[in-house]
Design a protein around this motif. Sequence first.
Motif, short mmCIF file in Angstrom:
data_model
loop_
_atom_site.label_atom_id
_atom_site.label_comp_id
_atom_site.label_asym_id
_atom_site.label_seq_id
_atom_site.Cartn_x
_atom_site.Cartn_y
_atom_site.Cartn_z
N THR A 195 34.49 24.01 -37.65
CA THR A 195 34.57 24.42 -39.32
C THR A 195 34.05 25.67 -39.14
OG1 THR A 195 32.51 23.04 -39.44
CG2 THR A 195 34.77 21.73 -39.83
N ASP A 196 33.63 26.60 -38.24
CA ASP A 196 33.16 27.97 -38.53
C ASP A 196 31.82 28.03 -38.90
OD1 ASP A 196 33.60 30.65 -37.91
OD2 ASP A 196 34.03 30.92 -39.99
N CYS A 197 31.00 27.09 -38.71
CA CYS A 197 29.74 27.18 -39.10
C CYS A 197 28.83 28.24 -38.44
CB CYS A 197 28.89 25.69 -38.97
SG CYS A 197 29.44 24.50 -40.25
N CYS A 198 27.80 28.90 -39.13
CA CYS A 198 26.91 29.86 -38.41
C CYS A 198 25.83 29.27 -37.54
CB CYS A 198 26.71 30.80 -39.31
SG CYS A 198 25.23 30.04 -40.55
N SER A 199 25.35 27.98 -37.94
CA SER A 199 23.99 27.53 -37.20
C SER A 199 24.15 25.81 -37.79
CB SER A 199 22.95 28.06 -37.67
OG SER A 199 22.65 27.92 -39.06
N ILE A 200 23.17 25.21 -36.92
CA ILE A 200 22.82 23.90 -37.24
C ILE A 200 21.45 23.90 -37.23
CG2 ILE A 200 22.75 21.62 -36.60
CD1 ILE A 200 25.10 22.25 -34.63
N THR A 201 20.61 23.45 -38.31
CA THR A 201 19.27 23.27 -38.67
C THR A 201 18.79 21.86 -38.64
OG1 THR A 201 19.62 23.29 -41.11
CG2 THR A 201 19.38 25.57 -39.65
N LEU A 202 17.69 21.85 -38.63
CA LEU A 202 16.97 20.39 -38.60
C LEU A 202 15.37 20.74 -38.77
CD1 LEU A 202 15.18 19.79 -35.75
CD2 LEU A 202 17.64 19.43 -34.83
N GLU A 203 14.87 19.55 -39.21
CA GLU A 203 13.42 19.67 -39.38
C GLU A 203 12.82 18.45 -38.25
OE1 GLU A 203 11.52 18.09 -42.94
OE2 GLU A 203 13.81 18.33 -43.70
N VAL A 204 11.66 18.69 -37.86
CA VAL A 204 10.99 17.52 -36.97
C VAL A 204 9.52 17.39 -37.02
CG1 VAL A 204 11.10 19.10 -34.90
CG2 VAL A 204 11.02 16.62 -34.54
N ARG A 205 9.28 16.31 -37.09
CA ARG A 205 7.70 16.27 -37.22
C ARG A 205 6.88 16.97 -36.08
NH1 ARG A 205 5.90 10.07 -38.81
NH2 ARG A 205 4.43 10.55 -37.09
#
Length: 162
Positions: A117-127
């Motif tokens: 789907t032509d996304c530039c990145s994947i992000t997440l947050e983690v403890r």
Amino acid sequence: MSEITIRQVDLANPKEVEALVAMIDAYAQHEMGGGRPLPTEVREVLGERFAAHPASLAWIAWLDDQPVGGLVAFWCFSTFSARSRINIHDISVVDGHRNQGIGRKLIEAVEDYARRTDCCSITLEVRGDNLRGRHLYQKCGFQGPTDWSPPESMVFWKKSLS
């Protein structure tokens, strides 16, 4: 022998949404999710509200017809790239099925979808104290802070998709 399959959740399918809610509740009950079940009033409306949210995305890991893991994500937009990105919000693998590569398979499914789907990145947050999660995210190519934050903190990680 049964094999794990990863499928994107059909948010119009009540059974799949119900399975997703069960995976989110399993995560909430784990120490990294707070160690308590979702409140009844949240659990009762979560599936419907999640399915109605226009940015919702989710995947479930299935072992035959049983859900054994889930990943919740949301569409976001990068103004610096002028492209969409996906933010992973929750990843859950139920007791008895951890350390079998299910978390990695869920992340790989999201990455495949993000690339298509032509996304530039994947992000997440983690403890800060979620060392298992941080290790998994590093193995999957995410980059996070170089210092280990205090246990009560949340840190954001990102995987660029060039």
